[in-house]
Structures are given as structure tokens and as C-alpha cells.
Design a protein around this motif. Structure first.
Motif, PDB file in Angstrom:
ATOM      1  N   VAL A 162      72.254  -0.736 -32.056  1.00 40.56           N
ATOM      2  CA  VAL A 162      71.902   0.395 -32.918  1.00 40.56           C
ATOM      3  C   VAL A 162      72.956   1.490 -32.805  1.00 40.56           C
ATOM      4  CG1 VAL A 162      70.221   2.244 -33.267  1.00 40.56           C
ATOM      5  CG2 VAL A 162      69.425  -0.097 -32.873  1.00 40.56           C
ATOM      6  N   ALA A 163      73.306   1.844 -31.567  1.00 42.24           N
ATOM      7  CA  ALA A 163      74.331   2.863 -31.362  1.00 42.24           C
ATOM      8  C   ALA A 163      75.683   2.397 -31.895  1.00 42.24           C
ATOM      9  CB  ALA A 163      74.431   3.210 -29.876  1.00 42.24           C
ATOM     10  N   GLY A 164      75.950   1.111 -31.793  1.00 40.21           N
ATOM     11  CA  GLY A 164      77.198   0.573 -32.306  1.00 40.21           C
ATOM     12  C   GLY A 164      77.333   0.740 -33.804  1.00 40.21           C
ATOM     13  N   ALA A 165      76.210   0.655 -34.529  1.00 39.85           N
ATOM     14  CA  ALA A 165      76.251   0.873 -35.974  1.00 39.85           C
ATOM     15  C   ALA A 165      76.722   2.290 -36.282  1.00 39.85           C
ATOM     16  CB  ALA A 165      74.876   0.618 -36.580  1.00 39.85           C
ATOM     17  N   LYS A 166      76.296   3.261 -35.498  1.00 41.00           N
ATOM     18  CA  LYS A 166      76.748   4.647 -35.684  1.00 41.00           C
ATOM     19  C   LYS A 166      78.252   4.762 -35.503  1.00 41.00           C
ATOM     20  CE  LYS A 166      76.561   7.717 -32.356  1.00 41.00           C
ATOM     21  NZ  LYS A 166      77.882   8.397 -32.330  1.00 41.00           N
ATOM     22  N   ARG A 167      78.772   4.092 -34.488  1.00 41.38           N
ATOM     23  CA  ARG A 167      80.213   4.177 -34.227  1.00 41.38           C
ATOM     24  C   ARG A 167      81.005   3.585 -35.388  1.00 41.38           C
ATOM     25  NH1 ARG A 167      78.570   2.348 -29.184  1.00 41.38           N
ATOM     26  NH2 ARG A 167      79.402   0.275 -29.597  1.00 41.38           N
ATOM     27  N   VAL A 168      80.549   2.472 -35.920  1.00 39.51           N
ATOM     28  CA  VAL A 168      81.279   1.820 -37.013  1.00 39.51           C
ATOM     29  C   VAL A 168      81.210   2.666 -38.280  1.00 39.51           C
ATOM     30  CG1 VAL A 168      81.374  -0.200 -38.505  1.00 39.51           C
ATOM     31  CG2 VAL A 168      80.948  -0.490 -36.063  1.00 39.51           C
ATOM     32  N   LEU A 169      80.052   3.197 -38.593  1.00 37.98           N
ATOM     33  CA  LEU A 169      79.893   3.976 -39.821  1.00 37.98           C
ATOM     34  C   LEU A 169      80.639   5.304 -39.755  1.00 37.98           C
ATOM     35  CD1 LEU A 169      76.104   3.307 -40.471  1.00 37.98           C
ATOM     36  CD2 LEU A 169      78.032   2.320 -41.705  1.00 37.98           C
ATOM     37  N   ALA A 170      80.694   5.903 -38.552  1.00 36.98           N
ATOM     38  CA  ALA A 170      81.451   7.150 -38.351  1.00 36.98           C
ATOM     39  C   ALA A 170      81.132   8.181 -39.433  1.00 36.98           C
ATOM     40  CB  ALA A 170      82.953   6.852 -38.309  1.00 36.98           C
ATOM     41  N   ASP A 171      79.841   8.421 -39.626  1.00 37.73           N
ATOM     42  CA  ASP A 171      79.385   9.327 -40.678  1.00 37.73           C
ATOM     43  C   ASP A 171      78.265  10.191 -40.092  1.00 37.73           C
ATOM     44  OD1 ASP A 171      77.652  10.223 -42.963  1.00 37.73           O
ATOM     45  OD2 ASP A 171      79.131   9.124 -44.140  1.00 37.73           O
ATOM     46  N   PRO A 172      78.300  11.513 -40.294  1.00 37.64           N
ATOM     47  CA  PRO A 172      77.235  12.367 -39.747  1.00 37.64           C
ATOM     48  C   PRO A 172      75.839  11.940 -40.166  1.00 37.64           C
ATOM     49  CG  PRO A 172      79.047  13.701 -40.582  1.00 37.64           C
ATOM     50  CD  PRO A 172      79.333  12.294 -41.001  1.00 37.64           C
ATOM     51  N   ARG A 173      75.715  11.365 -41.350  1.00 39.08           N
ATOM     52  CA  ARG A 173      74.401  10.899 -41.795  1.00 39.08           C
ATOM     53  C   ARG A 173      73.913   9.752 -40.923  1.00 39.08           C
ATOM     54  NH1 ARG A 173      75.965   9.678 -47.893  1.00 39.08           N
ATOM     55  NH2 ARG A 173      77.784   8.907 -46.754  1.00 39.08           N
ATOM     56  N   THR A 175      74.617   9.382 -37.755  1.00 39.39           N
ATOM     57  CA  THR A 175      74.235   9.946 -36.470  1.00 39.39           C
ATOM     58  C   THR A 175      72.760  10.330 -36.472  1.00 39.39           C
ATOM     59  OG1 THR A 175      76.459  10.775 -36.049  1.00 39.39           O
ATOM     60  CG2 THR A 175      74.668  11.822 -34.844  1.00 39.39           C
ATOM     61  N   ALA A 176      72.328  11.038 -37.496  1.00 42.95           N
ATOM     62  CA  ALA A 176      70.932  11.474 -37.572  1.00 42.95           C
ATOM     63  C   ALA A 176      69.980  10.289 -37.676  1.00 42.95           C
ATOM     64  CB  ALA A 176      70.752  12.407 -38.770  1.00 42.95           C
ATOM     65  N   VAL A 177      70.345   9.291 -38.461  1.00 39.70           N
ATOM     66  CA  VAL A 177      69.490   8.113 -38.641  1.00 39.70           C
ATOM     67  C   VAL A 177      69.364   7.338 -37.337  1.00 39.70           C
ATOM     68  CG1 VAL A 177      69.364   5.851 -39.771  1.00 39.70           C
ATOM     69  CG2 VAL A 177      69.873   7.899 -41.113  1.00 39.70           C
ATOM     70  N   VAL A 178      70.474   7.139 -36.651  1.00 41.83           N
ATOM     71  CA  VAL A 178      70.453   6.382 -35.393  1.00 41.83           C
ATOM     72  C   VAL A 178      69.658   7.131 -34.329  1.00 41.83           C
ATOM     73  CG1 VAL A 178      71.912   5.592 -33.492  1.00 41.83           C
ATOM     74  CG2 VAL A 178      72.514   5.033 -35.854  1.00 41.83           C
ATOM     75  N   GLU A 179      69.746   8.444 -34.303  1.00 41.71           N
ATOM     76  CA  GLU A 179      68.940   9.217 -33.357  1.00 41.71           C
ATOM     77  C   GLU A 179      67.454   8.933 -33.553  1.00 41.71           C
ATOM     78  OE1 GLU A 179      70.027  13.275 -33.923  1.00 41.71           O
ATOM     79  OE2 GLU A 179      71.927  13.100 -32.848  1.00 41.71           O
ATOM     80  N   GLN A 180      67.027   8.841 -34.799  1.00 45.24           N
ATOM     81  CA  GLN A 180      65.624   8.556 -35.095  1.00 45.24           C
ATOM     82  C   GLN A 180      65.237   7.155 -34.623  1.00 45.24           C
ATOM     83  OE1 GLN A 180      65.311   9.192 -39.308  1.00 45.24           O
ATOM     84  NE2 GLN A 180      65.774  11.373 -39.170  1.00 45.24           N
ATOM     85  N   VAL A 181      66.125   6.195 -34.841  1.00 45.80           N
ATOM     86  CA  VAL A 181      65.815   4.821 -34.427  1.00 45.80           C
ATOM     87  C   VAL A 181      65.744   4.718 -32.906  1.00 45.80           C
ATOM     88  CG1 VAL A 181      66.605   2.433 -34.459  1.00 45.80           C
ATOM     89  CG2 VAL A 181      66.834   3.838 -36.517  1.00 45.80           C
ATOM     90  N   LEU A 182      66.695   5.323 -32.225  1.00 46.13           N
ATOM     91  CA  LEU A 182      66.718   5.246 -30.762  1.00 46.13           C
ATOM     92  C   LEU A 182      65.551   5.990 -30.125  1.00 46.13           C
ATOM     93  CD1 LEU A 182      70.531   5.665 -29.988  1.00 46.13           C
ATOM     94  CD2 LEU A 182      69.161   3.578 -29.805  1.00 46.13           C
ATOM     95  N   ALA A 183      64.925   6.886 -30.876  1.00 45.96           N
ATOM     96  CA  ALA A 183      63.773   7.620 -30.346  1.00 45.96           C
ATOM     97  C   ALA A 183      62.482   6.808 -30.421  1.00 45.96           C
ATOM     98  CB  ALA A 183      63.600   8.933 -31.111  1.00 45.96           C
ATOM     99  N   HIS A 184      62.512   5.654 -31.083  1.00 50.98           N
ATOM    100  CA  HIS A 184      61.314   4.817 -31.154  1.00 50.98           C
ATOM    101  C   HIS A 184      60.880   4.435 -29.740  1.00 50.98           C
ATOM    102  CE1 HIS A 184      58.705   1.366 -31.856  1.00 50.98           C
ATOM    103  NE2 HIS A 184      58.569   1.785 -33.102  1.00 50.98           N
ATOM    104  N   PRO A 185      59.572   4.435 -29.455  1.00 51.08           N
ATOM    105  CA  PRO A 185      59.107   4.146 -28.086  1.00 51.08           C
ATOM    106  C   PRO A 185      59.631   2.846 -27.487  1.00 51.08           C
ATOM    107  CG  PRO A 185      57.314   5.015 -29.408  1.00 51.08           C
ATOM    108  CD  PRO A 185      58.475   4.825 -30.350  1.00 51.08           C
ATOM    109  N   LEU A 186      59.878   1.844 -28.292  1.00 47.60           N
ATOM    110  CA  LEU A 186      60.383   0.579 -27.753  1.00 47.60           C
ATOM    111  C   LEU A 186      61.849   0.665 -27.333  1.00 47.60           C
ATOM    112  CD1 LEU A 186      58.746  -2.016 -30.171  1.00 47.60           C
ATOM    113  CD2 LEU A 186      58.218  -1.652 -27.744  1.00 47.60           C
ATOM    114  N   LEU A 187      62.575   1.675 -27.852  1.00 50.19           N
ATOM    115  CA  LEU A 187      64.005   1.789 -27.576  1.00 50.19           C
ATOM    116  C   LEU A 187      64.362   2.998 -26.716  1.00 50.19           C
ATOM    117  CD1 LEU A 187      65.342   0.900 -31.136  1.00 50.19           C
ATOM    118  CD2 LEU A 187      65.683  -0.461 -29.066  1.00 50.19           C
ATOM    119  N   ALA A 188      63.455   3.953 -26.633  1.00 55.07           N
ATOM    120  CA  ALA A 188      63.787   5.237 -26.004  1.00 55.07           C
ATOM    121  C   ALA A 188      64.213   5.101 -24.546  1.00 55.07           C
ATOM    122  CB  ALA A 188      62.600   6.188 -26.113  1.00 55.07           C
TER     123      ALA A 188
END
Length: 228
Positions: A162-173, A175-188
Motif C-alpha cells: 500500500v505504501a509502495g503505491a504512494k511512492r510510485v504515484l508520487a502525488d499528494p492526492r 498520500t491522503a488516500v494511502v493514509e486512509q487505507v493504512l489507518a484501517h484496523p487490519l493494517l494499522a
């Protein structure tokens, strides 16, 4: 299975330009290919992918590699295939194609990430992305690989993808989306955000487990590894 409308095809074509891990085919002609298998048969896909990765890594190393190492690397690659396109779609277009284990299909390929194809012609609420990634995609993937390596390691692989997708996209948008995904209880609990390491970067990700890549003869420690 039915053909895909242009709107879904356009979204997935847009995100697919970021590379093979972001690519989901929408070509209606693929429907006649009998080698496509539904993603809901995930245990079959995981078993086949682990065997494929173990064989390739052993050939490269010139000797058998540890099964758990091959299993971990295979799962991490499969996780990246499943999560990258929906993350990019929400980040870059604000839409989420109705991807699910029932609308995604996979097939074996000799090289590279295994192809994905979808027959969906609709969208779902972009707010469902964290649940889609963690519950519909990652949780069955982790369950399918259970017993080969620890669940903690496998969830770390998913979070790293998930974090790797943020690095590849390199877009502020993204960053915000990945933060939401990583905050999911299964991933937090799988990792944490760390301070940036360069002037042009936002936060970096550090997982709380290791994917075992360092145990390969030509391997090493990844940038987000807990062992670094």
C-alpha cells in the motif's frame, strides 16, 4: 461476463500507465480466453504463485530457496497487484471501479506480475477503498497463505505494498488516500509513518516485520524493513 464500459476502461487505462502492478485489463476480447480464473479462487492463485516464485528464485540462486521466503515474496507481489490499481484510481480520478473478488480474474504468466482482467462496468463509493483493500483483497490473501509464514509478516507485506503505491504515484492526492487505507484496523498495526528523508518527500513508511528478502543469496534489506 459482459464487456466494460468506456468510463471504467478509461479510469483503469489511466492508472495502468504507472506500470504492470497498476494494470488491470478491460479488453472485452479477453472473455473468450479460458485461462482466466476468478479471483474468488484465491487459494488456488496463491498456491500457484508461490510455487512459481519458489521455482524462479531457486533457478536464479542455483539451489533451493526457503519455502517461507518464496511464500512471503510471492504474497507481497500479489498484494501489490491487488491494491495498486484501486488506490491509484481513487487518488487520481476520485472514482473507484467496482473491483472485487467476483469481478477480477487472474491467469498464469511465465514472467512478471500475473495479469488481471475485469468485466465490471460500474463504480462503487470511493469511501469503501480502505475496506476493499483490507477486507476484500488482503484478508483473503493472508488467509490463503496461512501456515507458510506468520500473519504479522503477511500483513506487513500488504501494508508495504500500500505504501509502495504512494511512492510510485508520487502525488499528494495519493498520500491522503494511502493514509486512509493504512489507518484501517487490519493494517494499522503493520507499520508506522516516519519523518521524510529528503526535501521533496512527505512521510515514509516503516513496517514492523521483515519480508525475508534478505535471506536470498542476492537479497538485502528493503528501505521500509523493521531490521534496518
Amino acid at each position: 461476463m459482459v464487456g466494460v464500459t468506456g468510463s471504467v476502461a478509461a479510469v483503469l487505462a489511466e492508472v495502468g500507465r504507472f506500470g504492470p502492478f497498476f494494470t488491470v485489463s478491460t479488453d472485452p476480447a479477453e472473455e473468450v480466453d479460458p485461462t482466466w480464473r476468478p479471483l474468488r479462487s484465491l487459494p488456488e492463485a496463491v498456491d500457484a504463485r508461490i510455487a512459481h516464485v519458489e521455482r524462479v528464485l531457486s533457478e536464479q540462486a542455483g539451489s533451493p530457496v526457503e519455502h517461507r521466503v518464496a511464500a512471503s515474496i510471492a504474497v507481497q507481489g500479489f498484494a501489490a497487484r491487488l491494491v495498486s490499481a484501486p488506490i491509484a484510481a481513487v487518488a487520481l480520478t476520485g472514482t473507484l471501479p467496482a473491483l472485487s473478488p467476483d469481478s477480477l480474474f487472474w491467469r498464469i504468466s511465465v514472467t512478471g506480475p500475473w495479469p488481471l482482467w475485469t468485466d465490471t462496468d460500474g463504480f462503487r463509493d470511493p469511501g469503501e477503498l480502505p475496506a476493499l483493500v483490507a477486507e476484500e483483497m488482503a484478508e483473503p490473501l493472508v488467509a490463503a497463505a496461512a501456515g507458510r509464514v506468520s500473519a504479522k509478516l503477511l500483513w506487513g507485506n500488504v501494508a508495504s505494498s500500500v505504501a509502495g503505491a504512494k511512492r510510485v504515484l508520487a502525488d499528494p492526492r495519493a498520500t491522503a488516500v494511502v493514509e486512509q487505507v493504512l489507518a484501517h484496523p487490519l493494517l494499522a498495526a503493520a507499520g508506522e509513518r516516519r519523518p521524510p528523508v529528503g526535501p521533496d518527500l512527505d512521510w515514509t513508511f516503516r513496517r514492523r516485520s521483515c519480508c525475508l528478502y534478505y535471506r536470498l543469496p542476492a537479497g538485502g534489506k528493503c528501505s521500509d524493513c523493521a531490521l534496518t
